[in-house]
Design an enzyme around this catalytic site. Structure first.
Site, PDB file in Angstrom:
ATOM      1  CD  GLU A  49      -1.834  -2.365   1.440  1.00 10.25           C
ATOM      2  OE1 GLU A  49      -0.688  -2.640   1.884  1.00 10.25           O
ATOM      3  OE2 GLU A  49      -2.712  -3.229   1.274  1.00 10.25           O
ATOM      4  CG  HIS A  67     -11.927  -6.118   5.940  1.00  9.94           C
ATOM      5  ND1 HIS A  67     -11.188  -6.788   6.887  1.00  9.94           N
ATOM      6  CD2 HIS A  67     -11.350  -6.401   4.745  1.00  9.94           C
ATOM      7  CE1 HIS A  67     -10.216  -7.459   6.277  1.00  9.94           C
ATOM      8  NE2 HIS A  67     -10.287  -7.234   4.986  1.00  9.94           N
TER       9      HIS A  67
END
Lengths: 319, 358
Positions: B91, B162
């Site tokens: 990321e 999430h």
């Protein structure tokens, strides 16, 4: 590898320029005129100069908190650099960056990023753009030895390697990350071995020897330009000063520093130029005198320049 | 009830529970087609990639697979692996590579699979992208977009790593723009604006909204960044909301209309820089305010909006402001404890009644 006399003397000039610039910056710091810190590049001049002299103007470097040397090696104007260190409007970053963020975009820069390793992904992205557009430019992120333990570094080497991007990762091993010796933060002694994990060449070179660095950099840059992918180039030298100017250096003996100082890249290169008959004593003395005058002028320019107008405090946040 | 779009189905996030009629943004007579929020984002990407060769995408599994939520599906086939670039799970370097490409003239659009994963990229986004222009004295610009799905809701959350709403991580950083569309129309117009903008833009997409449908004009259009959108005019109370909460606000407004309460809904579709003027103007008109955000309560966006109301409309307030937010807790998994975790239509109705009764 044949290196022209002109190039060789320019290397010497830039090395002396870095040294004199750093000495002047430290002097200003000790006189209380510099806010923040000066992270001097003294002792490592051959690394930046050897690498940057192997680059074209349109190749880009990404710097760190210790990047005065990288900027000068790439051709930056010492007046605008010194002004930046003093937080002046005439500085490269108009006084918004200071010593740690001096970046001369006019000579090919991606910025000087003072979070260790942060320039690595950015250089990878610039190289990706070069590849997407079919340009033969190269991106060169500099990192100190301590940077090779960051996620930035490993992710960046991996991404550049899978896409064969034109990047030369220069890992400048000056032996210390702040106070921590590299031997206490890396199991392996030869950091270039890490290239093997990414399936790319790893080259280790004497970072006190500007010609050796130049030659290794030239090969890596040409490889990148040919589209054959990145190289890890490790330059081995030593940080002669503390982490920052005036830092107490309680973690190392003076004897150790004195021993390393014997390897000083500037007298070494000077002797080489004389012994090989490349330059005369008079020519080198002239270069040194010119550079000293240039740096004195830079200090004067910086001191006489104004700070930014407070009314501009909110400028440059958004484009 | 809108139909469920099959390729929006991922991680159990499926059918819309709100009627698309709640928010109609395209005036009658304007050529438009109905599409989902997910399709609207994809069309914005497609059109910008066709318009400008410097636009390219990078992210995890965004190629053939089309991304975790199918947003980029079909783009790989159209534009190929160079411009729809699958990356390793890195990321930080996805974000950093976007910066580097942007610095040399590209307009990258990076996808971080879930906003929850963006902690791994936050140095590049918050310290590098946001500050490069400033700390170099304007020598450069960083025209990049980082797309990140966020949010939970409606019994479909996928637990603590999430389902978060993390807009304030980025809204707190000067130099970034933060966008959070609530409808297909806004998603398309705002994403196009974000791609064309010369600043780093964090573009948050509500996962639960991907399957929501609405009319989107056929012609090219761009919506302004940095503006709130008044989704519904009203005179008695202002509800300030963003993302999925806008839909609850609109559903509540419709219900309250039956009781004779006129609700104005202000959609904070750009989280930062915040359009304080539109919020202030609305509350000066209505004199009452409810602020609704999915993010957790403390130091959240709703707190910021409430403070803006105090600064801009204190003398006009007829009742204390009511703040509705997610609980100050990690997002739970089990239905029994997820229920009531976020504000819903009923909560907004109650809050409005409360400020009306004061």
């Amino acid at each position: 590898m044949e290196i022209s006399r002109e190039t060789t003397l320019e290397m010497y000039r830039r090395m002396v320029r870095i040294r004199e610039f750093e000495l002047a910056a430290i002097d200003l710091f000790k006189r209380g005129m510099v806010k923040g810190a000066i992270h001097a590049y003294i002792g490592q001049e051959a690394s930046a100069v050897g690498v940057c002299m192997a680059l074209r103007h349109d190749d880009l470097i990404a710097g760190t908190h210790r990047s005065h040397g990288h900027n000068i090696a790439k051709g930056a104007d010492t007046k605008k650099m010194m002004a930046e260190i003093l937080g002046k409007e005439t500085g490269y970053c108009k006084g918004r960056g200071g010593s740690m963020h001096i970046a001369a975009f006019e000579t090919g820069s991606l910025g000087a990023l003072a979070v260790v390793g942060a320039g690595i992904p950015i250089a990878v992205g610039a190289a990706l753009a070069f590849k997407l557009r079919g340009e033969d430019r190269v991106a060169v992120p500099f990192t100190g030895d301590a940077g090779c333990n960051t996620g930035n570094w490993h992710e960046g080497l991996n991404m550049a390697s899978i896409w064969d991007l034109p990047v030369v990762f220069v890992l400048e091993n000056n032996q210390y990350g702040v106070s921590t010796r590299i031997t206490n933060s890396c199991k392996i002694k030869d950091l270039s071995l890490r290239a093997q994990s990414y399936g790319i060449p790893g080259v280790r070179v004497d970072g006190f020897d500007v010609l050796a660095v130049y030659q290794a950099a030239k090969e890596a840059v040409e490889r990148a330009r040919r589209g054959e992918g990145p190289t890890l180039l490790v330059t081995e030298s030593y940080r002669f000063e503390g982490h920052y100017a005036g830092e107490p250096e309680v973690y190392r003996d003076r004897a150790e520093v004195q021993e390393w100082r014997k390897k000083d890249p500037i007298p070494r290169f000077r002797n080489y130029l004389l012994e090989e008959g490349i330059a005369s004593e008079g020519e080198l003395a002239a270069i040194e005198a010119e550079v000293r005058q240039e740096i004195a002028d830079a200090v004067k320019f910086a001191q006489e320049s104004p700070q930014p107008d407070p009314a501009t405090a909110m400028d440059y946040i958004y484009a | 009830m809108a139909t469920v779009e099959k390729d929006a189905v991922s991680l159990g996030i499926t059918k819309p529970i709100m009627s698309p009629d709640l928010i109609v943004q395209v005036p009658p007579g304007v050529p438009a087609k109905e599409m989902s929020y997910q399709e609207a984002i994809r069309e914005a990407l497609r059109e910008e990639m066709m318009r400008d060769p410097s636009v390219f995408l990078l992210g995890e599994d965004i190629g053939k697979h089309g991304g975790a939520f199918g947003v980029t599906r079909t783009l790989y086939d159209q534009f190929g692996p160079e411009r729809v670039r699958n990356t390793p799970i890195s990321e930080n370097t996805i974000a950093g590579a976007a910066i580097g490409a942007a610095l040399v003239g590209m307009r990258p659009v990076a996808e971080i699979m879930f906003v929850d994963f963006s902690g791994l990229a936050i140095d590049q986004i918050a310290n590098q992208a946001a500050k490069l222009r400033f700390m170099t004295g304007g020598q450069c610009k960083v025209p990049m977009v980082v797309r990140m799905p966020q949010g939970g809701g409606a019994g479909k959350s996928t637990a603590a790593q999430h389902s978060q709403s993390l807009e304030v991580w980025y809204a707190h950083i000067p130099g970034l723009k933060v966008v959070f569309p609530s409808t297909p129309y806004d998603a398309k117009g705002l994403l196009k604006a974000a791609i064309r903008d010369d600043n780093p833009v964090v573009f948050l997409e509500h996962k639960f909204l991907y399957s929501f449908r609405g009319l989107v004009p056929e012609e090219d259009y761009v919506l302004p960044l940095g503006k709130c959108d008044v989704k519904r005019q009203g005179s008695d109370v202002t509800v300030v909301a963003s993302g999925y909460m806008v839909w609850h606000a609109m559903a509540a407004a419709k219900q309250l209309e039956q009781e004779g309460i006129s609700v104005e809904v202000v959609d904070v579709c750009t989280i930062s820089p915040l359009d304080e003027e539109t919020i202030g103007r609305s509350v000066r008109k209505t004199g009452r305010a409810v602020v609704v955000a999915e993010a957790v309560r403390s130091y959240g966006p709703a707190s910021e909006w409430a403070m803006v109301i105090i600064e801009q409309a204190f003398d006009y307030l007829k009742a204390p402001i009511v703040r509705l937010t997610g609980r100050f807790a990690p997002v739970p998994f089990a239905d029994s404890i997820e229920k009531g975790f976020w504000p819903d239509t009923g909560d907004v109705v109650q809050a409005v009644r409360q400020v009306m009764a004061y």
